[in-house]
Design a protein around this motif. Sequence first.
Motif, PDB file in Angstrom:
ATOM      1  N   CYS A 260      82.226 -53.365 -91.901  1.00 56.96           N
ATOM      2  CA  CYS A 260      83.630 -52.981 -91.998  1.00 56.96           C
ATOM      3  C   CYS A 260      84.562 -54.186 -91.918  1.00 56.96           C
ATOM      4  CB  CYS A 260      83.982 -51.961 -90.916  1.00 56.96           C
ATOM      5  SG  CYS A 260      83.949 -52.603 -89.249  1.00 56.96           S
ATOM      6  N   ASP A 261      84.011 -55.387 -91.605  1.00 65.68           N
ATOM      7  CA  ASP A 261      84.790 -56.624 -91.720  1.00 65.68           C
ATOM      8  C   ASP A 261      84.642 -57.097 -93.160  1.00 65.68           C
ATOM      9  OD1 ASP A 261      86.013 -59.065 -91.581  1.00 65.68           O
ATOM     10  OD2 ASP A 261      85.037 -59.684 -89.719  1.00 65.68           O
ATOM     11  N   PHE A 262      85.546 -56.628 -94.020  1.00 65.38           N
ATOM     12  CA  PHE A 262      85.383 -56.820 -95.459  1.00 65.38           C
ATOM     13  C   PHE A 262      85.475 -58.287 -95.858  1.00 65.38           C
ATOM     14  CE2 PHE A 262      87.260 -52.545 -94.918  1.00 65.38           C
ATOM     15  CZ  PHE A 262      86.190 -51.802 -95.397  1.00 65.38           C
ATOM     16  N   ALA A 263      86.341 -59.057 -95.204  1.00 63.94           N
ATOM     17  CA  ALA A 263      86.474 -60.478 -95.554  1.00 63.94           C
ATOM     18  C   ALA A 263      85.164 -61.213 -95.268  1.00 63.94           C
ATOM     19  CB  ALA A 263      87.623 -61.094 -94.766  1.00 63.94           C
ATOM     20  N   ARG A 264      84.596 -60.992 -94.094  1.00 63.90           N
ATOM     21  CA  ARG A 264      83.335 -61.638 -93.754  1.00 63.90           C
ATOM     22  C   ARG A 264      82.217 -61.182 -94.689  1.00 63.90           C
ATOM     23  NH1 ARG A 264      79.053 -59.814 -90.958  1.00 63.90           N
ATOM     24  NH2 ARG A 264      77.674 -61.338 -89.934  1.00 63.90           N
ATOM     25  N   GLN A 265      82.172 -59.875 -94.954  1.00 63.96           N
ATOM     26  CA  GLN A 265      81.097 -59.341 -95.790  1.00 63.96           C
ATOM     27  C   GLN A 265      81.170 -59.861 -97.213  1.00 63.96           C
ATOM     28  OE1 GLN A 265      78.722 -57.432 -94.333  1.00 63.96           O
ATOM     29  NE2 GLN A 265      77.562 -57.628 -96.260  1.00 63.96           N
ATOM     30  N   SER A 266      82.390 -59.970 -97.757  1.00 60.08           N
ATOM     31  CA  SER A 266      82.523 -60.487 -99.130  1.00 60.08           C
ATOM     32  C   SER A 266      82.100 -61.948 -99.215  1.00 60.08           C
ATOM     33  CB  SER A 266      83.970 -60.316 -99.602  1.00 60.08           C
ATOM     34  OG  SER A 266      84.857 -61.064 -98.783  1.00 60.08           O
ATOM     35  N   LEU A 267      82.417 -62.747 -98.190  1.00 59.75           N
ATOM     36  CA  LEU A 267      81.988 -64.154 -98.179  1.00 59.75           C
ATOM     37  C   LEU A 267      80.466 -64.259 -98.095  1.00 59.75           C
ATOM     38  CD1 LEU A 267      84.672 -65.718 -95.784  1.00 59.75           C
ATOM     39  CD2 LEU A 267      84.488 -66.048 -98.260  1.00 59.75           C
ATOM     40  N   LEU A 268      79.841 -63.421 -97.269  1.00 58.32           N
ATOM     41  CA  LEU A 268      78.388 -63.447 -97.159  1.00 58.32           C
ATOM     42  C   LEU A 268      77.717 -63.011 -98.453  1.00 58.32           C
ATOM     43  CD1 LEU A 268      77.880 -61.958 -93.564  1.00 58.32           C
ATOM     44  CD2 LEU A 268      77.638 -64.343 -94.269  1.00 58.32           C
ATOM     45  N   ASP A 269      78.279 -62.012 -99.118  1.00 61.35           N
ATOM     46  CA  ASP A 269      77.715 -61.570-100.395  1.00 61.35           C
ATOM     47  C   ASP A 269      77.834 -62.663-101.454  1.00 61.35           C
ATOM     48  OD1 ASP A 269      77.150 -59.148 -99.246  1.00 61.35           O
ATOM     49  OD2 ASP A 269      78.926 -58.129-100.041  1.00 61.35           O
ATOM     50  N   ARG A 270      78.976 -63.361-101.481  1.00 61.15           N
ATOM     51  CA  ARG A 270      79.151 -64.445-102.450  1.00 61.15           C
ATOM     52  C   ARG A 270      78.224 -65.611-102.134  1.00 61.15           C
ATOM     53  NH1 ARG A 270      79.679 -65.728-107.504  1.00 61.15           N
ATOM     54  NH2 ARG A 270      80.758 -67.723-107.842  1.00 61.15           N
ATOM     55  N   LYS A 272      75.204 -65.396-100.853  1.00 64.13           N
ATOM     56  CA  LYS A 272      73.881 -65.035-101.374  1.00 64.13           C
ATOM     57  C   LYS A 272      73.834 -65.188-102.890  1.00 64.13           C
ATOM     58  CE  LYS A 272      72.766 -61.715 -97.704  1.00 64.13           C
ATOM     59  NZ  LYS A 272      72.480 -60.292 -97.384  1.00 64.13           N
ATOM     60  N   GLU A 273      74.898 -64.811-103.546  1.00 64.32           N
ATOM     61  CA  GLU A 273      74.937 -64.899-105.003  1.00 64.32           C
ATOM     62  C   GLU A 273      74.865 -66.353-105.467  1.00 64.32           C
ATOM     63  OE1 GLU A 273      77.905 -63.552-108.679  1.00 64.32           O
ATOM     64  OE2 GLU A 273      78.325 -62.921-106.619  1.00 64.32           O
ATOM     65  N   ILE A 274      75.620 -67.234-104.817  1.00 69.58           N
ATOM     66  CA  ILE A 274      75.615 -68.657-105.205  1.00 69.58           C
ATOM     67  C   ILE A 274      74.258 -69.286-104.928  1.00 69.58           C
ATOM     68  CG2 ILE A 274      76.611 -70.917-104.655  1.00 69.58           C
ATOM     69  CD1 ILE A 274      79.277 -69.521-104.179  1.00 69.58           C
ATOM     70  N   ASN A 275      73.660 -69.004-103.774  1.00 69.70           N
ATOM     71  CA  ASN A 275      72.336 -69.546-103.459  1.00 69.70           C
ATOM     72  C   ASN A 275      71.294 -69.076-104.467  1.00 69.70           C
ATOM     73  OD1 ASN A 275      72.993 -71.114-101.183  1.00 69.70           O
ATOM     74  ND2 ASN A 275      72.914 -69.306 -99.838  1.00 69.70           N
ATOM     75  N   SER A 276      71.443 -67.842-104.932  1.00 68.89           N
ATOM     76  CA  SER A 276      70.514 -67.338-105.942  1.00 68.89           C
ATOM     77  C   SER A 276      70.671 -68.091-107.251  1.00 68.89           C
ATOM     78  CB  SER A 276      70.754 -65.838-106.153  1.00 68.89           C
ATOM     79  OG  SER A 276      69.928 -65.331-107.155  1.00 68.89           O
TER      80      SER A 276
END
Length: 712
Positions: A260-270, A272-276
């Motif tokens: 529910c911390d959307f700012a933190r979650q969006s940064l973590l998702d990005r 993972k995407e960049i590392n991939s």
Amino acid sequence: MDGCGQFLKSEFPLINDDLYEYVEGVLTNGIDDFEDSDELYEAVGAVLHEVAEGKTEDDIREICGKMLDLLRGTNGETSKGTHKVLDAPVHLGSMAANLQDNVEDIKSIWVMQRDEALKVDARKLEKAEQKLLQKQEKRQEFATTNKAAPPIKLQSATASQVTSKKESKMEAKGVNRAQDIRIENFDVSYGDKVLLQAANLVLAFGRRYGLVGRNGLGKTTLLRMISSGALRIPSHVSVLHVEQEVVGDDKTALESVLECDFARQSLLDREKEINSLLNGEAKSNETNLTNELSEIYAALGAMEADKAPARASIILAGLGFTPDMQIRATKTFSGGWRMRLALARALFSKPDLLLLDEPTNMLDMKAIIWLENYLQTWPTTLLVVSHDRHFLDTVPTDILNLQSATLDPYRGNYTRFESVKAERVRNRTREIEAQEQHKAHVKEFIDRFRYNANRASSVQSKIKMLEKLPELKPVEKEIEVLLRFPEVEALSPPILQLKEVSFGYTPEKLVLKDVELGATLESRICIVGDNGAGKTTLLKLILGILSPTQGTRVTHRNLRFAYFSQHHVDQLQMNGSSVELLQQEYPGRPVEEYRRQLGSFGVSGDLALQVVASLSGGQKSRVAFAKMCMSNPNFLILDEPTNHLDIETIEALGHAINKYTGGVILVSHDERLIRMVCKELWRHRNITHNELLTWPKMTDTKIACSPVAHSD
């Protein structure tokens, strides 16, 4: 029919024209429906008895048989004639030209006599139709009781407000950065009922507001109007209203809070995407991706994202989630625990404006104390509806009192609010009395010198002064809440006993062990303990809903229980009114009795005729109390009865329990109610390494009611 009519008149010379036409109509139109003279007697016998002079029932039955023979012919053949065998061609045109003379000839050709075996028995047909109708009604009743009830269409609340042009322009330009919330000159209505009129609401950033008022005045509706956007607030202010439970899925409780911390979650998702992408074969944009990844790490470090799991875990633990529960899927939790999870998500996300509606309803004493301490350091704006006196004394910095369709702000906690409000009432009363005395003195002067020419100017000035005096209205007093439980007859002891009772839903794990409990009609026993300790299970054992695994339960043969469960309000029939609800549960009584029963719990007048679904939570609780007491119980089992009740009603409930002449066993986390009614307090404690639970009796109520002494 002519011969039959003459016979009828000869046998009943006193028959008048109306009765004769009636009998004639029955005989003419229904002759095929009568199988014998008995059926004809049932149809016209009552009429013939009225004009029968000196004739017995047997005589009239014989006359009915003769009339039936005259209509059908002496040999049982119909008077319509017999079959005629044609021995030569017939010219129908010539026969039709002489219709008056040859009508029987034409009938003999075309009208066939029906086979008696093919006739429909009218009685049998009527019985068959009745059976079919009964089957259809049973099917309809089955379908009604077994299908989901249709959705209840309720009136929706509406709101309107006045906004300044300056704020509107700032909102349009996107330059409004004010953190305070001002909702001025607004109205809120629910159907035809005006809840708030020309009200003003000012919420200063960083302050904690407690919204109080009687049940049904619109506190919950106000929160919904704010969260839904019906009442406009600055668009940059984030609002979160904890009202609905979390939808269960495969995510763990901890993951549900973290996401529910959307700012933190969006940064973590990005991240993972960049590392991939960097680990892939494409290296064309490696520099830009690396720079973006560095920025993400900097942003995560600035918001202390690495500390988020620990912070979420602390919040969950404070609300009663054990380490094992925190890693369980959310779909495995009950509705009450999902509501706690929704509260945990709100506390973790820290919106600019947090709206809480009765947050203590779902919590045990430990969790309430933790929440009170946690909210005392809440960094943003908080608006909470609560009826917990201790909570309102601990958390809010300000109180908003909803009364007479307006909001009155008070600085300080609830105790401070009560004293200031009482002082305001006293001051207003003194002002009104002083003004009335002043008016009386001035009017005396005017009456004395009204016709004195020398004092004419003074009189006129006094009259103008009276006209300019402000009208002081007395503070509207709220109606005192009174609850009344039914009077009961005394029973000789023993009334209720549990002897060495143990219980477990599975043989491997017991919930209760060696419980010893005794109660009389004078008992006022309060049970406290953590959620999951087995309080509700113990109540069901007392009621006989569950049977002990070991031990015995002994009750008086005339003992009548009434059970108010935690979910009693949700189990009410919502489609009808309160009066109709009692009529369905206890049919056959006068309407006045249902109205009187509802009135004894504060549901009177038009309120008793409203659809139950349209009532507030506290009003539904009162209806549930009225329904519970219709059976005239002599022992009350109350499981969290204060949920949804306002402060005045909770106090009235305490007084009603003290006046009640039957026994009471109560589960509650409301410290004020416990102090009012408790004579014995039972708390749970761990007795072995297997965490089996029991309740030893504590006779020192003052010590027992201390929050820290509720459980070991």
